[in-house]
Design a protein around this motif. Structure first.
Motif, PDB file in Angstrom:
ATOM      1  N   SER A 188       0.828  -1.209   0.000  1.00  7.80           N
ATOM      2  CA  SER A 188       0.000   0.000   0.000  1.00  7.80           C
ATOM      3  C   SER A 188       0.870   1.271   0.000  1.00  7.80           C
ATOM      4  N   ARG A 189       1.791   1.312  -0.964  1.00  7.59           N
ATOM      5  CA  ARG A 189       2.672   2.495  -1.019  1.00  7.59           C
ATOM      6  C   ARG A 189       3.076   2.822  -2.454  1.00  7.59           C
ATOM      7  N   ILE A 190       3.272   4.109  -2.694  1.00 15.68           N
ATOM      8  CA  ILE A 190       3.928   4.575  -3.914  1.00 15.68           C
ATOM      9  C   ILE A 190       5.419   4.509  -3.662  1.00 15.68           C
ATOM     10  N   GLU A 191       6.167   4.001  -4.631  1.00 19.04           N
ATOM     11  CA  GLU A 191       7.624   4.002  -4.512  1.00 19.04           C
ATOM     12  C   GLU A 191       8.207   4.918  -5.570  1.00 19.04           C
ATOM     13  N   MET A 192       9.235   5.648  -5.226  1.00 18.16           N
ATOM     14  CA  MET A 192       9.966   6.419  -6.236  1.00 18.16           C
ATOM     15  C   MET A 192      11.365   5.819  -6.356  1.00 18.16           C
ATOM     16  N   HIS A 193      11.814   5.748  -7.609  1.00 18.47           N
ATOM     17  CA  HIS A 193      13.141   5.206  -7.901  1.00 18.47           C
ATOM     18  C   HIS A 193      13.832   6.105  -8.921  1.00 18.47           C
ATOM     19  N   LEU A 194      15.155   5.970  -9.008  1.00 16.50           N
ATOM     20  CA  LEU A 194      15.928   6.574 -10.097  1.00 16.50           C
ATOM     21  C   LEU A 194      16.558   5.412 -10.837  1.00 16.50           C
ATOM     22  N   GLU A 195      16.246   5.316 -12.136  1.00 21.45           N
ATOM     23  CA  GLU A 195      16.676   4.140 -12.899  1.00 21.45           C
ATOM     24  C   GLU A 195      17.782   4.514 -13.875  1.00 21.45           C
ATOM     25  N   SER A 196      18.865   3.749 -13.842  1.00 25.40           N
ATOM     26  CA  SER A 196      19.979   3.986 -14.763  1.00 25.40           C
ATOM     27  C   SER A 196      19.588   3.462 -16.146  1.00 25.40           C
ATOM     28  N   THR A 197      19.688   4.319 -17.175  1.00 26.10           N
ATOM     29  CA  THR A 197      19.241   3.905 -18.512  1.00 26.10           C
ATOM     30  C   THR A 197      20.367   3.209 -19.280  1.00 26.10           C
ATOM     31  N   ALA A 198      21.533   3.100 -18.676  1.00 30.19           N
ATOM     32  CA  ALA A 198      22.647   2.402 -19.342  1.00 30.19           C
ATOM     33  C   ALA A 198      23.562   1.830 -18.268  1.00 30.19           C
ATOM     34  N   ARG A 199      24.462   0.928 -18.715  1.00 34.89           N
ATOM     35  CA  ARG A 199      25.480   0.417 -17.791  1.00 34.89           C
ATOM     36  C   ARG A 199      26.499   1.513 -17.542  1.00 34.89           C
ATOM     37  N   ARG A 200      26.845   1.766 -16.299  1.00 34.82           N
ATOM     38  CA  ARG A 200      27.821   2.840 -16.085  1.00 34.82           C
ATOM     39  C   ARG A 200      28.474   2.746 -14.702  1.00 34.82           C
ATOM     40  N   THR A 223      32.909   3.735  -5.434  1.00 35.50           N
ATOM     41  CA  THR A 223      32.682   3.560  -6.866  1.00 35.50           C
ATOM     42  C   THR A 223      31.491   2.617  -6.996  1.00 35.50           C
ATOM     43  N   VAL A 224      30.495   3.013  -7.802  1.00 32.70           N
ATOM     44  CA  VAL A 224      29.288   2.189  -7.933  1.00 32.70           C
ATOM     45  C   VAL A 224      29.104   1.819  -9.401  1.00 32.70           C
ATOM     46  N   GLU A 225      28.961   0.505  -9.651  1.00 29.50           N
ATOM     47  CA  GLU A 225      28.704   0.012 -11.019  1.00 29.50           C
ATOM     48  C   GLU A 225      27.204  -0.182 -11.163  1.00 29.50           C
ATOM     49  N   PHE A 226      26.573   0.574 -12.054  1.00 29.67           N
ATOM     50  CA  PHE A 226      25.136   0.409 -12.300  1.00 29.67           C
ATOM     51  C   PHE A 226      24.921  -0.430 -13.543  1.00 29.67           C
ATOM     52  N   GLU A 227      24.024  -1.417 -13.444  1.00 33.89           N
ATOM     53  CA  GLU A 227      23.569  -2.158 -14.628  1.00 33.89           C
ATOM     54  C   GLU A 227      22.536  -1.308 -15.327  1.00 33.89           C
ATOM     55  N   ARG A 228      22.308  -1.565 -16.613  1.00 37.81           N
ATOM     56  CA  ARG A 228      21.204  -0.897 -17.314  1.00 37.81           C
ATOM     57  C   ARG A 228      19.893  -1.330 -16.652  1.00 37.81           C
ATOM     58  N   GLY A 229      19.050  -0.365 -16.324  1.00 32.81           N
ATOM     59  CA  GLY A 229      17.754  -0.687 -15.693  1.00 32.81           C
ATOM     60  C   GLY A 229      17.836  -0.809 -14.174  1.00 32.81           C
ATOM     61  N   GLU A 230      19.045  -0.729 -13.630  1.00 36.33           N
ATOM     62  CA  GLU A 230      19.161  -0.844 -12.172  1.00 36.33           C
ATOM     63  C   GLU A 230      18.611   0.420 -11.505  1.00 36.33           C
ATOM     64  N   ARG A 231      17.955   0.232 -10.367  1.00 35.19           N
ATOM     65  CA  ARG A 231      17.267   1.357  -9.727  1.00 35.19           C
ATOM     66  C   ARG A 231      17.861   1.706  -8.364  1.00 35.19           C
ATOM     67  N   ILE A 232      17.751   2.988  -8.047  1.00 33.17           N
ATOM     68  CA  ILE A 232      18.022   3.455  -6.675  1.00 33.17           C
ATOM     69  C   ILE A 232      16.650   3.800  -6.092  1.00 33.17           C
ATOM     70  N   HIS A 233      16.296   3.142  -5.006  1.00 34.39           N
ATOM     71  CA  HIS A 233      14.997   3.374  -4.362  1.00 34.39           C
ATOM     72  C   HIS A 233      15.133   4.619  -3.470  1.00 34.39           C
ATOM     73  N   THR A 234      14.362   5.670  -3.783  1.00 37.75           N
ATOM     74  CA  THR A 234      14.552   6.937  -3.068  1.00 37.75           C
ATOM     75  C   THR A 234      13.431   7.263  -2.073  1.00 37.75           C
ATOM     76  N   GLU A 235      12.241   6.708  -2.288  1.00 30.31           N
ATOM     77  CA  GLU A 235      11.154   7.101  -1.375  1.00 30.31           C
ATOM     78  C   GLU A 235      10.009   6.097  -1.395  1.00 30.31           C
ATOM     79  N   ASN A 236       9.404   5.914  -0.218  1.00 34.55           N
ATOM     80  CA  ASN A 236       8.108   5.252  -0.103  1.00 34.55           C
ATOM     81  C   ASN A 236       7.115   6.275   0.397  1.00 34.55           C
ATOM     82  N   SER A 237       5.894   6.179  -0.108  1.00 33.40           N
ATOM     83  CA  SER A 237       4.844   7.061   0.393  1.00 33.40           C
ATOM     84  C   SER A 237       3.620   6.176   0.658  1.00 33.40           C
TER      85      SER A 237
END
Ligand code: AVI
Length: 316
Positions: free
Chosen positions: A243-255, A265-279
């Motif tokens: 029962s929550r809205i989630e906000m994420h930031l999604e990496s659109t490429a590998r980087r 140092t953080v390796e992001f996969e394409r499509g990998e998300r950072i979860h920033t908020e629950n509401s």
């Protein structure tokens, strides 16, 4: 401005901890630097973001009744007051029943508190404003009581940005500063159709996307990180089970992103998300359970005609 400041923790350890986890996350308190607070103020004016205007309408319709139910001779404290833009309605109702009132707004943003103080002093001269710059999740510092009944305000469904256990912990901390018979006015957003919820967190003008990405702007500026803002996209999802809205930031490429100030140092996969908020979006039963476990009892609830938002008066 008489500000009683409690140290605001450094962001480095929070960032390091959240980005080293799987799945990656960043805590929502990082949203609220000066730019983030300004973006949030813009969100509250968006056509899709019904929360603020619905809560304001509820307060406008019922403030005298809410204050009468809270009791006589009140002092008011407000958690996460921000610019306190809806609080005038309640404070005005208090000052119709007593000559003076002490008001203690607590917020992490000194800029927002300074603005609120200036505006309120001009609008309500009988108010004694005592702002506290503090992160109330790390412990609550309040001026000692002045013999009045305490009315705590926790509006805007800010409680919904905490997971259930943390929400109870915050309310319990507040409860420790209250005596039996004191009152809490708690604003909660209510569970509803995702066709209403999703646009509220992914608006057409992209203000919420900018608010979400402001976290990365902050990491670039304050920690020397090299996030490419064009390669992260804002994502809002409805998690019905929780029962929550989630906000994420999604990496659109590998980087690879480096954050020199914390040696990460953080390796992001394409499509990998950072979860920033629950509401979290509540039912009446969920509110009762949360209040009950925190040492409060719900006494009355006021809602709008559509049943989208609710303000509860709970007794300590
Ligand atoms: C502050 N809080 C109640 C807002 C909410 O609705 O959860 C924060 C927000 N996040 C995106 N838009 C607004």
């Amino acid at each position: 401005m008489a500000v009683n400041a409690l140290a605001i923790p450094e962001i480095g350890p929070l960032v390091s901890d959240g980005l080293s986890r799987s799945p990656r996350s960043l805590p929502p308190k990082l949203f609220y630097d000066a730019a983030g607070s300004a973006l949030f103020d813009r969100i509250t004016e968006l056509p899709e973001y019904y929360l603020t205007r619905t809560e304001r309408a509820i307060l406008q319709s019922h403030a005298p009744e809410m204050i009468a139910t809270a009791g006589k001779a009140l002092e008011v404290v407000e958690l996460g007051a921000g610019s306190a833009s809806k609080t005038d309605i309640l404070l005005d109702a208090v000052l119709r029943r007593q000559l003076r009132c002490r008001y203690c707004p607590i917020d992490v943003s000194p800029e927002a508190l300074a603005l609120a103080e200036k505006r309120l002093r001009a609008a309500l001269p009988a108010l004694r404003v005592r702002p506290v710059v503090a992160d109330y999740t790390n412990g609550l510092v309040l001026p000692s009581r002045n013999g009045h009944r305490r009315l705590a305000l926790y509006l805007g469904s800010s409680i919904g940005n905490f997971d259930p256990a943390d929400a109870i912990a915050v309310l319990r901390k507040l409860r420790r500063h209250m005596r039996s018979g004191d009152a809490l006015l708690l604003g909660t957003d209510l569970a509803k159709s995702k066709s209403v919820l999703l646009p509220a967190y992914d608006d057409a003008q992209g203000v919420t996307a900018a608010f979400n990405k402001n976290m990365l702007v902050r990491l670039n500026r304050e920690l020397g990180a090299n996030f490419d803002l064009d390669r992260f996209r804002h994502v809002a999802v409805w998690n019905a089970r929780e029962s929550r809205i989630e906000m994420h930031l999604e990496s659109t490429a590998r980087r690879t992103v480096t954050i020199p100030a914390i040696g990460l140092t953080v390796e992001f996969e394409r499509g990998e998300r950072i979860h920033t908020e629950n509401s979290y979006k509540y039912t009446a039963a969920a509110v009762d359970a949360m209040l009950g476990e925190s040492g409060f009892r719900r006494e009355r609830t006021w809602s709008d005609e559509r049943g989208w938002f609710a303000v509860h008066l709970a007794r300590a």
